[in-house]
Design a protein around this motif. Structure first.
Motif, PDB file in Angstrom:
ATOM      1  N   SER A  18      60.336  51.781 -11.020  1.00 24.56           N
ATOM      2  CA  SER A  18      59.416  52.779 -10.507  1.00 24.56           C
ATOM      3  C   SER A  18      59.670  54.089 -11.232  1.00 24.56           C
ATOM      4  O   SER A  18      60.818  54.429 -11.533  1.00 24.56           O
ATOM      5  N   GLU A  35      57.603  56.863  -0.395  1.00 28.72           N
ATOM      6  CA  GLU A  35      56.614  56.236  -1.260  1.00 28.72           C
ATOM      7  C   GLU A  35      55.270  56.388  -0.563  1.00 28.72           C
ATOM      8  O   GLU A  35      55.212  56.468   0.667  1.00 28.72           O
ATOM      9  N   ALA A  55      51.159  54.865  -0.369  1.00 31.64           N
ATOM     10  CA  ALA A  55      50.294  53.756  -0.762  1.00 31.64           C
ATOM     11  C   ALA A  55      48.879  53.985  -0.243  1.00 31.64           C
ATOM     12  O   ALA A  55      48.688  54.529   0.848  1.00 31.64           O
ATOM     13  N   ILE A  65      45.709  51.521   0.542  1.00 30.45           N
ATOM     14  CA  ILE A  65      45.457  50.093   0.724  1.00 30.45           C
ATOM     15  C   ILE A  65      44.014  49.912   1.199  1.00 30.45           C
ATOM     16  O   ILE A  65      43.649  50.395   2.275  1.00 30.45           O
ATOM     17  N   GLU A  68      45.961  55.153   4.099  1.00 28.04           N
ATOM     18  CA  GLU A  68      46.979  55.930   3.390  1.00 28.04           C
ATOM     19  C   GLU A  68      48.255  55.861   4.214  1.00 28.04           C
ATOM     20  O   GLU A  68      48.261  56.189   5.396  1.00 28.04           O
ATOM     21  N   THR A  75      52.596  56.674   4.127  1.00 29.21           N
ATOM     22  CA  THR A  75      53.731  57.315   3.471  1.00 29.21           C
ATOM     23  C   THR A  75      54.985  56.945   4.233  1.00 29.21           C
ATOM     24  O   THR A  75      54.987  56.943   5.470  1.00 29.21           O
ATOM     25  N   GLU A 130      60.205  52.450   1.373  1.00 30.52           N
ATOM     26  CA  GLU A 130      59.674  51.236   0.739  1.00 30.52           C
ATOM     27  C   GLU A 130      59.532  50.117   1.759  1.00 30.52           C
ATOM     28  O   GLU A 130      58.563  49.356   1.729  1.00 30.52           O
ATOM     29  N   ILE A 187      56.385  50.673   3.982  1.00 29.65           N
ATOM     30  CA  ILE A 187      55.151  50.361   3.245  1.00 29.65           C
ATOM     31  C   ILE A 187      55.002  48.846   3.096  1.00 29.65           C
ATOM     32  O   ILE A 187      53.918  48.296   3.320  1.00 29.65           O
ATOM     33  N   SER A 188      56.075  48.162   2.751  1.00 34.61           N
ATOM     34  CA  SER A 188      56.036  46.698   2.599  1.00 34.61           C
ATOM     35  C   SER A 188      55.675  46.012   3.905  1.00 34.61           C
ATOM     36  O   SER A 188      54.902  45.049   3.920  1.00 34.61           O
ATOM     37  N   LEU A 232      45.218  47.720  -3.928  1.00 34.86           N
ATOM     38  CA  LEU A 232      46.457  48.363  -3.516  1.00 34.86           C
ATOM     39  C   LEU A 232      46.930  49.276  -4.643  1.00 34.86           C
ATOM     40  O   LEU A 232      46.971  48.863  -5.805  1.00 34.86           O
ATOM     41  N   LYS A 289      50.194  52.069  -5.264  1.00 35.18           N
ATOM     42  CA  LYS A 289      51.401  52.701  -4.736  1.00 35.18           C
ATOM     43  C   LYS A 289      51.906  53.726  -5.740  1.00 35.18           C
ATOM     44  O   LYS A 289      51.809  53.522  -6.940  1.00 35.18           O
ATOM     45  N   THR A 290      52.482  54.802  -5.222  1.00 36.57           N
ATOM     46  CA  THR A 290      52.956  55.869  -6.098  1.00 36.57           C
ATOM     47  C   THR A 290      54.281  55.545  -6.743  1.00 36.57           C
ATOM     48  O   THR A 290      54.622  56.112  -7.763  1.00 36.57           O
TER      49      THR A 290
END
Length: 163
Positions: A33, A86, A88, A90, A124, A126, A129, A132-133, A147, A149-150
């Motif tokens: 990343s 992180e 994302a 989606i 959205e 935040t 990890e 988000i997962s 998708l 992700k930053t």
């Protein structure tokens, strides 16, 4: 193999990102990343680089980075003393009664619906990890259409300031 997070303060000018990423590819190191953004000081940027490897690999990466003229400082972010996030976006299929369940799931994760279409929503989120997962896993049965992700960004906790 362990995951390591490096926060690297660099001069903010053209070509620095290319030099840093080139260093990794020439040495055969994979970047899991990479996030880059200008800091409060417009002459500097902060790179958050996530790599996998062992202690030896970490030390080699730090040594190689420190040789680059544009690198101001390097900080290995220890998980216990670092705030990591992180983000994302989606896009999820949201038809009929599924829409209400998707909205409730997003509320549980403190995620926000930022766009609503006739057959989809964009979420959205935040967080860590893992958060988000987990959200992605729960939204998968409804049909993830897209998708983005930053990647991880990190900052040392407390009064420690990178300079």
């Amino acid at each position: 193999m362990s995951k390591y997070v490096l926060s690297v303060l660099v001069e903010n000018h053209a070509g620095v990102l290319s030099r840093v990423s080139g260093l990794f590819s020439r040495r055969g190191y994979n970047i899991d990343s990479l996030t880059v953004c200008e800091t409060y000081n417009p002459g500097q940027s902060r790179m958050t680089i996530v790599v996998e490897g062992d202690e030896y690999t970490l030390e080699q990466i730090k040594k190689q980075l420190s040789k680059l003229v544009e690198v101001i400082s390097i900080l290995h972010c220890e998980p216990a003393s670092t705030c990591e996030r992180e983000m994302a976006l989606i896009k999820v299929q949201a038809k009929g009664t599924d829409r209400a369940v998707i909205i409730e799931t997003c509320d549980i994760f403190r995620a926000h619906i930022v766009d609503v279409g006739t057959e989809s929503v964009i979420v959205e989120a935040t967080g860590s990890e893992e958060k988000i997962s987990s959200l992605i896993r729960l939204l998968e049965p409804y049909g993830i259409m897209e998708l983005a992700k930053t990647g991880l960004t990190a900052m040392q906790r407390g009064a420690v300031v990178m300079q």
